[in-house]
Motif scaffolding. Structure first.
Motif, short mmCIF file in Angstrom:
data_model
loop_
_atom_site.label_atom_id
_atom_site.label_comp_id
_atom_site.label_asym_id
_atom_site.label_seq_id
_atom_site.Cartn_x
_atom_site.Cartn_y
_atom_site.Cartn_z
N HIS A 1 76.34 12.95 -2.97
CA HIS A 1 75.88 11.39 -3.33
C HIS A 1 76.68 10.61 -3.72
CE1 HIS A 1 73.45 8.37 -5.71
NE2 HIS A 1 73.07 7.76 -3.99
N VAL A 2 76.94 11.66 -5.01
CA VAL A 2 78.46 10.93 -5.99
C VAL A 2 79.39 10.58 -5.27
CG1 VAL A 2 79.78 11.98 -7.93
CG2 VAL A 2 77.03 12.04 -7.63
N LEU A 3 80.02 11.45 -4.46
CA LEU A 3 81.49 10.57 -3.89
C LEU A 3 81.31 9.81 -2.42
CD1 LEU A 3 82.31 14.66 -3.03
CD2 LEU A 3 83.19 13.24 -5.03
N GLN B 1 84.38 2.96 -1.76
CA GLN B 1 84.98 1.71 -1.32
C GLN B 1 84.37 1.34 -0.08
OE1 GLN B 1 86.23 -0.33 -4.02
NE2 GLN B 1 86.47 1.98 -4.71
N VAL B 2 83.94 1.49 0.62
CA VAL B 2 83.96 1.10 2.14
C VAL B 2 81.69 0.98 1.67
CG1 VAL B 2 82.98 1.78 4.83
CG2 VAL B 2 85.66 2.92 3.39
N ARG C 1 78.57 4.26 1.97
CA ARG C 1 78.13 3.99 0.41
C ARG C 1 76.09 4.65 0.90
NH1 ARG C 1 81.43 0.02 -1.56
NH2 ARG C 1 79.87 -1.16 -0.60
N TRP C 2 76.10 3.76 1.52
CA TRP C 2 74.77 3.95 2.17
C TRP C 2 74.75 4.99 3.09
CZ3 TRP C 2 70.83 1.33 1.12
CH2 TRP C 2 70.91 -0.88 1.08
N GLY C 3 75.46 6.07 4.00
CA GLY C 3 75.00 6.67 4.17
C GLY C 3 75.09 8.14 3.65
N SER C 4 75.74 8.00 2.72
CA SER C 4 75.24 8.38 1.22
C SER C 4 73.95 8.78 0.99
CB SER C 4 77.10 8.45 0.55
OG SER C 4 75.88 7.84 -0.48
#
Length: 258
Positions: free
Chosen positions: A185-187, A192-193, A197-200
């Motif tokens: 989640h942190v990674l 930048q995409v 981010r939403w996928g994580s």
């Protein structure tokens, strides 16, 4: 309904407690935990910390082996032996079968975890290494047990629609991923995409976060003092396990045994 669930749970408990492989794993686990007494003597550092650290890691490792080995066979064994047809021909609903099987295996793992924890506590309490009681061992073991319960639920889910081998692979994969979800989640948040981010974030909430039950380091270094930490972990377990078991019941209700 509750009587039928308890009856299935009692039968499952009797079956698992007679499993010779379970006793072999438990005996080896107790042997390893007992050997921490001598391992600490050969090590340099805080003997009590080494005993707690290695002992809790052993309980965790062997507990996972038991949970996965027994969990993946909960449904498949009944299908292979054709006893599932006898059970379902009686006034037993399929969700009662799933809940009863899971409950029975949970009781079995409770006893094995308690046995390993008691041995570790006695070894740690040994006068040779200070003779101080460490209640944190029981707290950390309770966390390990809650993680094992969640693994049982996941193994039950996979066993409703796939083979035991694939069930073991899927369950162990989620076990490994479940201990690194925070890092993923942190990674993901650093990406930048936006899609990453939403996928994580989705995966973070969808996948089990097993670090919620991991307090071994806190016990080893004396940072875990209160039983209140169990409250949040128990709430997370109840919510996640309920979702997994409901999905298991849904898939099992659609399974065709003809």
């Amino acid at each position: 309904m509750f009587r039928r669930i308890l009856s299935i749970a009692a039968n499952t408990f009797r079956e698992t407690i007679r499993n010779k492989i379970l006793y072999a794993i438990l005996a080896f686990a107790l042997f390893v935990i007992g050997m921490t007494f001598f391992l600490a003597d050969l090590s340099v550092g805080d003997f009590a910390r080494i005993i707690a650290d290695v002992g809790l890691a052993s309980i965790h490792l062997f507990g996972v082996i038991m949970a996965v080995f027994l969990g993946i066979n909960l449904v498949s064994n009944e299908v292979e032996r054709k006893t599932i047809y006898v059970l379902l021909s009686k006034p037993v609903r399929r969700f009662e079968f799933i809940f009863g099987k899971t409950l029975g295996l949970g009781v079995t793992l409770a006893l094995t975890t308690l046995a390993m924890t008691a041995v570790l506590f006695l070894v740690h309490l040994s006068y040779r290494y200070g003779g101080r009681a460490e209640p944190g061992i029981f707290i950390a073991s309770a966390g390990i047990y809650m993680e094992l319960l969640l693994l049982i639920c996941l193994a039950t889910l996979f066993s409703t629609f796939t083979t035991p081998v694939l069930s073991a692979i899927f369950t162990l994969s989620l076990f490994l991923v479940g201990h690194v979800t925070d890092y993923l989640h942190v990674l993901g948040e650093r990406s930048q995409v936006s899609a990453v981010r939403w996928g994580s974030r989705v995966l973070f909430y969808l996948l089990p976060n097993l670090e919620n039950f991991n307090w071994k380091n806190e016990v080893a270094y004396g940072g875990l003092k209160s039983f209140s930490i169990l409250g949040w972990a128990a709430g997370y377990l109840a919510a996640y396990a309920a979702c997994v078991l409901c999905l298991s019941c849904l898939l099992f209700s659609r399974k065709d045994f003809k």
